[in-house]
Design a protein around this motif. Structure first.
Motif, short mmCIF file in Angstrom:
data_model
loop_
_atom_site.label_atom_id
_atom_site.label_comp_id
_atom_site.label_asym_id
_atom_site.label_seq_id
_atom_site.Cartn_x
_atom_site.Cartn_y
_atom_site.Cartn_z
N GLY A 162 -11.11 7.55 6.34
CA GLY A 162 -11.80 7.06 5.01
C GLY A 162 -10.68 7.55 3.98
N ARG A 163 -9.69 7.86 4.34
CA ARG A 163 -8.74 8.58 3.05
C ARG A 163 -8.57 7.37 1.93
N LEU B 43 -9.56 15.94 -1.45
CA LEU B 43 -9.95 14.50 -1.18
C LEU B 43 -11.37 14.52 -0.34
N ILE B 44 -12.06 13.78 -1.21
CA ILE B 44 -13.50 13.75 -0.54
C ILE B 44 -13.57 12.36 0.14
N THR B 45 -13.87 12.16 1.55
CA THR B 45 -14.11 11.15 2.16
C THR B 45 -15.65 11.00 3.04
N PRO B 46 -16.11 9.72 3.61
CA PRO B 46 -17.13 9.91 4.36
C PRO B 46 -17.14 11.03 5.50
N GLN B 47 -15.92 11.45 5.75
CA GLN B 47 -15.81 12.34 7.27
C GLN B 47 -15.57 13.78 6.68
N THR B 48 -15.64 14.14 5.34
CA THR B 48 -15.57 15.71 5.03
C THR B 48 -16.84 16.10 4.27
N SER B 49 -16.75 17.41 3.96
CA SER B 49 -17.79 17.84 2.99
C SER B 49 -17.55 17.56 1.66
N ALA B 50 -18.78 18.01 0.82
CA ALA B 50 -18.81 17.58 -0.34
C ALA B 50 -17.73 18.13 -1.47
N THR B 51 -17.09 19.40 -0.85
CA THR B 51 -15.87 19.99 -1.50
C THR B 51 -14.72 19.29 -1.15
#
Length: 398
Positions: free
Chosen positions: A57-58, A85-93
């Motif tokens: 989701g980048r 970079l925040i994507t649907p597959q990363t944490s909020a940070t």
């Protein structure tokens, strides 16, 4: 083990899979040089700047940008490098971007339209077979497609006795609606992709999108590759691709200490020897009113050094309110484990959470005596229900 897109593409290319070519850059200046090199090779000013992190989701997070000239390449690379970079597959940070991939623009106009597909290869554990999952809806969130239009997703199971057959590759190309040269290219693509997956002991190959170009070529525009860690000893060259900056520091520390560790969201840390006992320990933690904070298997050599490393890793989780040590002394004697726990506790100084130790097996009673007489804030138990009662009592006290 996960690797970056550019690394996955290099593996695919080595097995004959056509890819969207690109060059890795770590600075805006390197990005400009990469764009110049691609212009000479492909006679186009347009390139794509793609953030390299271990997450999908980048594009949704602003990590994939089209640049139409060198000034835009430098600008967009400058914006992406160093961003979280925040994507649907990363944490909020989000995840810090330290590399970008400068790729050729493959969506150039031509005689026929382009088309994006989705394709992945993975093990269907319920059937014990590798499975190729594919769809005409490439470039999209495949979970959304599966939920709302499941009829657009196909699966092709591979019989392990004979491997991928030619008719199966043709069936995939046919279901994707291809014909002519594009059909032949897709058959070749699927065959090479499956060979790559099987040869490197991968647990997942996901390409989204697979692109049919305007001149009917089939290429991998993206690449997500996960390795089966148990097979990495056969592939030392691929193991060197590991990027520990993309991994949880605690996971890295546990792996370096040769401890099997998985972080969970609970409040009771657990240390065991054996995966089966670990599962039972997590169950009893839940029955006692707590929630397991981790899975940690110290293996058969629970000496003082190993126990200390395990304690330090567990205590890095600020949510841990108690630790349950559950060791079965078969190969290793319980009294040696108990002494290891006492020594580790003393080496670490004050531990601010209660520790419940259940030792069962060879010399279990002697081990309990060592714990009880240590003078430390360690509570011993022999039976499972005793350990559960202690966990429940101490959690309520805290």
């Amino acid at each position: 083990m996960n690797i970056h897109e550019y690394q996955g593409k290099s593996i695919l290319k080595s097995f004959g899979v056509a890819i969207q070519e690109g060059i890795v850059a770590e600075t805006p200046e390197q990005a400009v040089d990469a764009a110049k090199e691609l212009k000479v090779k492909y006679n186009s000013d347009w390139v794509v700047v793609k953030a390299q992190i271990h997450a999908g989701g980048r594009g949704k997070g602003g990590g994939v940008k089209l640049a139409k000239n060198l000034d835009e390449v430098k600008e967009k690379a400058s914006n992406i490098l160093g961003m979280h970079l925040i994507t649907p597959q990363t944490s909020a940070t989000g995840k810090l971007v330290s590399k970008v991939l400068i790729t050729q623009d493959v969506y150039y106009p031509g005689a026929s339209p382009t088309k994006e597909f989705y394709m992945s290869v993975l093990l269907d554990r319920s059937k014990g077979r590798n499975t190729i999952i594919y769809s005409t809806e490439g470039g999209m969130d495949i979970e959304h497609v599966a939920e709302h239009t499941p009829e657009k997703i196909w699966k092709e199971e591979i019989d392990p006795r004979v491997g991928l057959q030619a008719f199966q590759a043709r069936k995939i190309a046919f279901n994707l609606g291809l014909s002519g040269n594009a059909f032949k290219e897709m058959v070749k693509f699927v065959t090479s992709l499956y060979k790559a997956y099987e040869s490197i002991d991968a647990s997942l190959f996901e390409i989204n999108p697979v692109l049919k170009t305007s001149d009917d070529k089939i290429i991998a525009v993206d690449s997500k590759v996960s390795f089966d860690d148990n097979g990495l000893f056969r592939h030392p060259d691929y193991e060197k691709m590991r990027d520990i900056t993309e991994e949880d520091p605690i996971d890295v520390e546990a792996r370096n200490a040769e401890l099997n560790y998985v972080k969970l969201d609970g409040n009771v840390g657990c240390m065991v020897n054996g995966a089966g006992l670990a599962m039972a320990t997590m169950d009893i933690i839940k029955l006692s009113g707590g929630e397991p904070a981790n899975f940690l298997d110290v293996g058969g050599t629970a000496n003082a050094e190993r126990v200390e490393k395990a304690f330090r890793i567990i205590l890095k989780d600020k949510n841990v309110k108690a630790i349950l040590v559950n060791i079965f002394g078969g190969i290793v004697r319980c009294d040696r484990v108990a002494q290891g726990i006492v020594d580790a506790y003393k080496n670490m100084g004050t531990i601010h959470v209660p520790i419940i130790v259940r030792l069962q097996g060879t010399n279990a009673e002697l081990a309990k005596k060592l714990i009880d007489e240590s003078g430390l804030k360690v509570y011993s138990a022999i039976e499972f229900h005793e350990a559960a009662d202690l966990v429940n009592k101490l959690l309520k006290a805290n």
